[in-house]
Structure formats: structure tokens, C-alpha cells
Design an enzyme around this catalytic site. Structure first.
Site, mmCIF file in Angstrom:
data_model
loop_
_atom_site.group_PDB
_atom_site.id
_atom_site.type_symbol
_atom_site.label_atom_id
_atom_site.label_comp_id
_atom_site.label_asym_id
_atom_site.label_seq_id
_atom_site.Cartn_x
_atom_site.Cartn_y
_atom_site.Cartn_z
ATOM 1 N N CYS A 14 0.806 -1.222 0.000
ATOM 2 C CA CYS A 14 0.000 0.000 0.000
ATOM 3 C C CYS A 14 0.839 1.271 0.000
ATOM 4 O O CYS A 14 0.285 2.372 -0.100
ATOM 5 C CB CYS A 14 -0.962 -0.013 1.185
ATOM 6 S SG CYS A 14 -2.343 -1.157 0.925
ATOM 7 N N GLY A 134 -10.338 -14.026 -13.626
ATOM 8 C CA GLY A 134 -9.502 -12.841 -13.492
ATOM 9 C C GLY A 134 -9.035 -12.314 -14.832
ATOM 10 O O GLY A 134 -9.544 -12.704 -15.890
ATOM 11 N N HIS A 135 -8.040 -11.442 -14.791
ATOM 12 C CA HIS A 135 -7.500 -10.823 -16.003
ATOM 13 C C HIS A 135 -6.022 -10.556 -15.803
ATOM 14 O O HIS A 135 -5.584 -10.179 -14.711
ATOM 15 C CB HIS A 135 -8.224 -9.511 -16.307
ATOM 16 C CG HIS A 135 -7.815 -8.884 -17.597
ATOM 17 N ND1 HIS A 135 -8.106 -9.443 -18.818
ATOM 18 C CD2 HIS A 135 -7.115 -7.751 -17.863
ATOM 19 C CE1 HIS A 135 -7.618 -8.675 -19.783
ATOM 20 N NE2 HIS A 135 -7.006 -7.645 -19.222
ATOM 21 N N SER A 136 -5.246 -10.759 -16.860
ATOM 22 C CA SER A 136 -3.795 -10.549 -16.784
ATOM 23 C C SER A 136 -3.322 -9.746 -17.977
ATOM 24 O O SER A 136 -3.890 -9.828 -19.068
ATOM 25 C CB SER A 136 -3.058 -11.894 -16.745
ATOM 26 O OG SER A 136 -3.311 -12.626 -17.927
#
Length: 341
Positions: A14, A134-136
Site C-alpha cells: 500500500c 480474473g485478467h492478466s
């Protein structure tokens, strides 16, 4: 000619977030669509969005991803997933599904990506959720996180700005993880401090949320990249103030020494610039100030709870095994929003 070495861990977690002032400036320019079923949107500075589907069912939606902050890919996957899942718990919701978000260099060993995804899946499974896809994309650096969907009753949402005067503030995890990770980047962190930070970051806030669900909690957030003081400032808004007893703040012990040795993060200084003018420090050492501004990755829950419930809830939270404490209370509005003594 040899290929350029791709460094897995530079500086992530973060601490990679944009500064709160920058985000507020940009978001203020986005038109806000009126929808009576959007119970919480980006204008609330809350942990997740909440959309009502019926009188007794709403969905909680969030996403979070960032670069690695530890060298071990599996542990990084666990931390990133725990951090994203935390937003659901901060709203009082139950995790249902998650989608992977992946940025990965094409030249890097795919076994590393496999370890990251296994680590993330382990935390989704522990949360009782289902990893659904998901996505990559190819990128020059590694980044990983989750988009998470949960459910909640529309009348049981734990918004971050629902606190009331007199509420006791409970913090469920220690602070200082960002400072410890900064020291670790410089090979100066002790094995014990690093282990404490990793243990805290990989622990799901599910268990603390389950404890808090048995009490009257008026406001809740998770402490992440904006640090304890900025997240607290968002909780109390303009209506109230807060008094924080710095002697009760749980923190990773070695973080005090590292802060005094200036193992700090740029994100921590952005947090100080953003909220520092709203804070009055009374006889508080420099290292404690830095711990309170320190960006946390997969930090604990900060909850405003009825005074009569605080001790009972705290005793149950302590049984979870992480340092936690009643760190202050909500008060009438003062000139300075936050007093730390």
C-alpha cells in the site's frame, strides 16, 4: 548480450498508492450518478461500494492490487489477497467471489506467477470465497490483487463514517508494517520484526470482523495505505473529533527504532502532508508520529464501538493472537480534529 534482470520486489504494498490529496482532487471532478440503490459509492471515501439488490440483500464490491513488498511470491500473493478481502470485512460483509488482477513481465519465470496465484487462492479459500477467474496483462513490473464481491444486509452496513460521540476506538492489528518493510529493503530489519509484519499482513480480518459482529459497532474501516491518522480522519468527518492515547497504540516493537533511524516511506510523508494539519500531538515522540502516519498493507480494522461493549470485545480480539487495543475515543468537535497524547 545478457537480458536485463527483472527485480521482483522493489517497493510495493500500500506504499504504492497515490497520495490522498491527489485522489481527492481527481475524484471531485467525476460526475456522481444518482441511484437510490447505490448505498455507498466513491463519494463516501469508504472501503468498498455497496449496491442494494432487494430489501434484504446488497452486494459489496471492491478491488485492490499493488507491486510486491516481500521477496517470497507465495507470501506476496497471500498478503495482496488478504488486503483486498479486508475491504469486505470492513463493511461488515461476507466474501463470496474473487477475480485475480495480474500484471506480469513476459521475461519472468512463470513459476513465480504460479506461486503468487497459489498464495492468493489460499486466502480466498480461507475467507470462504470462490476464486472465479480474473485478467492478466504483460507489464514491466509484477502487480497482483483481487476484485472481490461480497454480500450484506442493507441495514447492517458498517460505513466508515457512522461513529458517534463517546464511541471507543478499537484497533485490531499492530501498526508499523510499512516502516519495517522499508528497513527490510535496506537489509536492516530484524528477522523477528519482519516475521511479525508478515504474520500481521497475512492474517485475514475475517476473524476480527466476526468478533465485532457480536457488538454494536457504529463505524469501521481498515487501516491501509493512508495510515492510521488519515483513515481515522475520514471516519470522524467534520462532525466529531477524536482523542488517541499513544501509549495504547499496538505496534511492531522494532518499528520505533527504525523510524528514529529514518527508515521511512514517501507514502508516509504524503500522509503527513495530507492530514498533519488536523492533528495536535501532545508530548508524542517522533517515532510514534511516524508510526501513526505509516502506510499499512493489509492492516487491521479500526472500529468505533459502544463504550459498554469495548472491554468485552477487546478481550475476545486479544484471543486472536495479534496485538490489539482500545486506542482512543470519539469526542465533540474541537479546533483540531485529532488529539494524540
Amino acid at each position: 548480450m545478457s537480458e536485463e534482470k527483472i527485480v521482483f520486489c522493489k517497493s510495493g504494498g500500500c506504499t504504492a498508492k497515490l497520495g490522498p490529496g491527489m485522489l481527492e482532487h481527481v475524484l471531485s471532478k467525476i460526475p456522481k450518478k444518482k441511484d437510490e440503490n447505490l448505498l455507498i459509492g466513491f463519494d463516501h471515501a469508504d472501503d468498498a461500494a455497496v449496491y442494494r439488490l432487494s430489501d434484504d440483500l446488497a452486494v459489496v464490491q471492491t478491488l485492490d492490487f499493488f507491486p510486491p513488498m516481500v521477496e517470497d511470491p507465495y507470501i506476496f500473493g497471500q498478503i495482496a489477497a488478504a488486503n483486498a478481502l479486508s475491504d469486505i470485512y470492513a463493511m461488515g460483509g461476507t466474501v463470496k467471489t474473487a477475480l485475480n488482477i495480474v500484471c506480469f513481465p513476459e521475461k519472468m519465470d512463470l513459476n513465480i506467477l504460479g506461486e503468487i496465484l497459489l498464495g492468493g487462492n489460499s486466502k480466498v479459500t480461507e475467507a470462504g470465497g470462490t476464486l472465479a477467474g480474473g485478467h492478466s496483462i504483460a507489464d514491466v513490473d509484477v502487480k497482483y490483487g483481487l476484485s472481490v464481491m461480497g454480500t450484506i444486509h442493507p441495514e447492517k452496513i458498517l460505513a466508515n463514517n457512522g461513529v458517534r460521540e463517546g464511541d471507543v476506538l478499537l484497533l485490531t492489528k499492530p501498526l508499523g508494517a510499512g516502516i519495517v518493510l522499508a528497513a527490510n529493503q535496506m537489509k536492516e530489519a530484524s528477522a523477528a520484526a519482519y516475521e511479525q509484519a508478515v504474520n500481521s499482513m497475512t492474517t485475514l480480518n475475517k476473524y476480527a470482523a466476526e468478533v465485532l459482529s457480536g457488538y454494536e459497532v457504529h463505524g469501521c474501516t481498515d487501516v491501509t495505505g493512508f495510515g492510521f491518522l488519515k483513515h481515522l480522519s475520514e471516519m470522524i468527518g467534520e462532525q466529531y473529533s477524536a482523542q488517541i492515547d499513544s501509549s495504547q497504540i499496538p505496534y511492531i516493537e522494532d518499528a520505533a527504532r527504525y523510524a528514529d533511524e529514518f527508515y521511512l516511506t514517501a507514502a508516509g510523508q504524503r500522509n503527513r502532508n495530507s492530514v498533519g494539519s488536523d492533528v495536535e500531538f501532545s508530548d508524542v515522540p517522533f517515532w510514534m508520529e511516524e508510526i501513526l502516519f505509516d502506510p499499512q498493507t493489509s492492516g487491521g480494522l479500526l472500529a468505533g464501538i459502544r463504550p459498554e461493549d469495548a472491554q468485552s470485545a477487546l478481550e475476545k480480539l486479544k484471543k486472536l493472537g495479534l496485538p490489539c487495543a482500545a486506542v482512543g475515543r470519539i469526542t465533540k468537535r474541537r479546533e483540531k480534529k485529532i488529539l494524540v497524547y
